[in-house]
Design a protein around this motif. Structure first.
Motif, PDB file in Angstrom:
ATOM      1  N   LEU A  80     -39.407 -87.744  46.164  1.00 13.91           N
ATOM      2  CA  LEU A  80     -39.841 -89.135  46.310  1.00 13.91           C
ATOM      3  C   LEU A  80     -39.386 -89.659  47.668  1.00 13.91           C
ATOM      4  CD1 LEU A  80     -39.010 -90.433  42.727  1.00 13.91           C
ATOM      5  CD2 LEU A  80     -41.254 -89.816  43.658  1.00 13.91           C
ATOM      6  N   TYR A  81     -40.209 -90.548  48.234  1.00 15.71           N
ATOM      7  CA  TYR A  81     -39.979 -91.049  49.580  1.00 15.71           C
ATOM      8  C   TYR A  81     -40.030 -92.574  49.632  1.00 15.71           C
ATOM      9  CZ  TYR A  81     -41.046 -86.213  50.824  1.00 15.71           C
ATOM     10  OH  TYR A  81     -41.039 -84.845  50.916  1.00 15.71           O
ATOM     11  N   THR A  82     -39.402 -93.129  50.664  1.00 21.38           N
ATOM     12  CA  THR A  82     -39.504 -94.555  50.967  1.00 21.38           C
ATOM     13  C   THR A  82     -40.194 -94.708  52.318  1.00 21.38           C
ATOM     14  OG1 THR A  82     -37.326 -94.582  52.022  1.00 21.38           O
ATOM     15  CG2 THR A  82     -37.419 -95.135  49.669  1.00 21.38           C
ATOM     16  N   PHE A  83     -40.758 -95.894  52.543  1.00 25.60           N
ATOM     17  CA  PHE A  83     -41.541 -96.203  53.728  1.00 25.60           C
ATOM     18  C   PHE A  83     -40.884 -97.397  54.426  1.00 25.60           C
ATOM     19  CE2 PHE A  83     -45.832 -98.156  55.133  1.00 25.60           C
ATOM     20  CZ  PHE A  83     -45.884 -97.410  56.291  1.00 25.60           C
ATOM     21  N   ASP A  84     -40.493 -97.222  55.697  1.00 23.58           N
ATOM     22  CA  ASP A  84     -39.770 -98.267  56.427  1.00 23.58           C
ATOM     23  C   ASP A  84     -40.546 -99.579  56.559  1.00 23.58           C
ATOM     24  OD1 ASP A  84     -37.544 -96.693  56.801  1.00 23.58           O
ATOM     25  OD2 ASP A  84     -37.992 -96.167  58.886  1.00 23.58           O
ATOM     26  N   GLU A  85     -41.886 -99.524  56.538  1.00 20.44           N
ATOM     27  CA  GLU A  85     -42.677-100.742  56.742  1.00 20.44           C
ATOM     28  C   GLU A  85     -42.847-101.567  55.466  1.00 20.44           C
ATOM     29  OE1 GLU A  85     -46.234 -99.973  58.983  1.00 20.44           O
ATOM     30  OE2 GLU A  85     -45.127 -98.802  60.474  1.00 20.44           O
ATOM     31  N   ASP A  86     -42.389-101.043  54.321  1.00 22.21           N
ATOM     32  CA  ASP A  86     -42.460-101.810  53.069  1.00 22.21           C
ATOM     33  C   ASP A  86     -41.484-102.970  53.105  1.00 22.21           C
ATOM     34  OD1 ASP A  86     -44.417-100.285  51.824  1.00 22.21           O
ATOM     35  OD2 ASP A  86     -42.981 -99.023  50.743  1.00 22.21           O
ATOM     36  N   GLN A  87     -41.857-104.036  52.437  1.00 24.84           N
ATOM     37  CA  GLN A  87     -40.969-105.171  52.213  1.00 24.84           C
ATOM     38  C   GLN A  87     -40.355-104.986  50.820  1.00 24.84           C
ATOM     39  OE1 GLN A  87     -40.499-107.361  54.718  1.00 24.84           O
ATOM     40  NE2 GLN A  87     -41.889-105.985  55.803  1.00 24.84           N
TER      41      GLN A  87
END
Length: 161
Positions: A80-87
């Protein structure tokens, strides 16, 4: 005095209309057995309902070791990954982005617990978030445990507990 007659194998037994002490005890034991069985049934139903509730509350992902690093994976082992541009609580990865980085979807019956929360995407789909960050898988991870998306474009990172 009223009497009843029982007939068994051509033998006639006379039984007084009043009950004997041993029959009263037998009736009490039968009633007690029914009460115990009813209580046990109620208890087992309550326990199974609470275990189902607990199952719904279980974390939607697992923590595994990848080398010396703990990472989050889905139930099948996909990273699973996270995205820096998400709020926090909002996904910014839509359309083509979501094709390459599919959201880690939650069933409609999902419930939040601890660091786990849910966000509703613009498409109406529920997506899992960990500590407020929406979670994704990566289309170019071809087998469970792969981490090809880590560091992609400098804005995608493995989700860590």
């Amino acid at each position: 005095m009223r009497r009843s007659i029982l007939q068994t194998h051509n033998v006639v037994w006379e039984q007084p209309a009043f009950s004997l002490p041993w029959t009263e005890r037998a009736t009490e034991r039968t009633n007690m057995s029914r009460t115990i069985m009813t209580s046990m049934l109620a208890l087992s139903l309550a326990l199974s309902a609470s275990s189902m509730a607990y199952a719904d509350m279980a974390a939607p992902a697992r923590v595994i070791m990848h080398g010396q690093t703990k990472i989050l994976t889905d139930a099948h082992g996909w990273s699973l990954y996270t995205f820096d541009e998400d709020q926090p609580g909002k996904s910014e990865c839509t359309l083509l982005c979501a094709t390459a980085w599919p959201p880690f979807e939650a069933p409609a019956s999902a419930r939040t617990s601890g660091h786990w929360s849910l966000i509703r995407r613009s498409s109406g789909v529920l997506q899992w978030a960990y500590k407020g960050s929406p979670l994704y898988t990566y289309r170019l991870d071809f087998k469970p445990g792969e981490i090809r998306g880590d560091g992609a474009e400098g804005i995608w990172h493995l989700a860590k507990p």
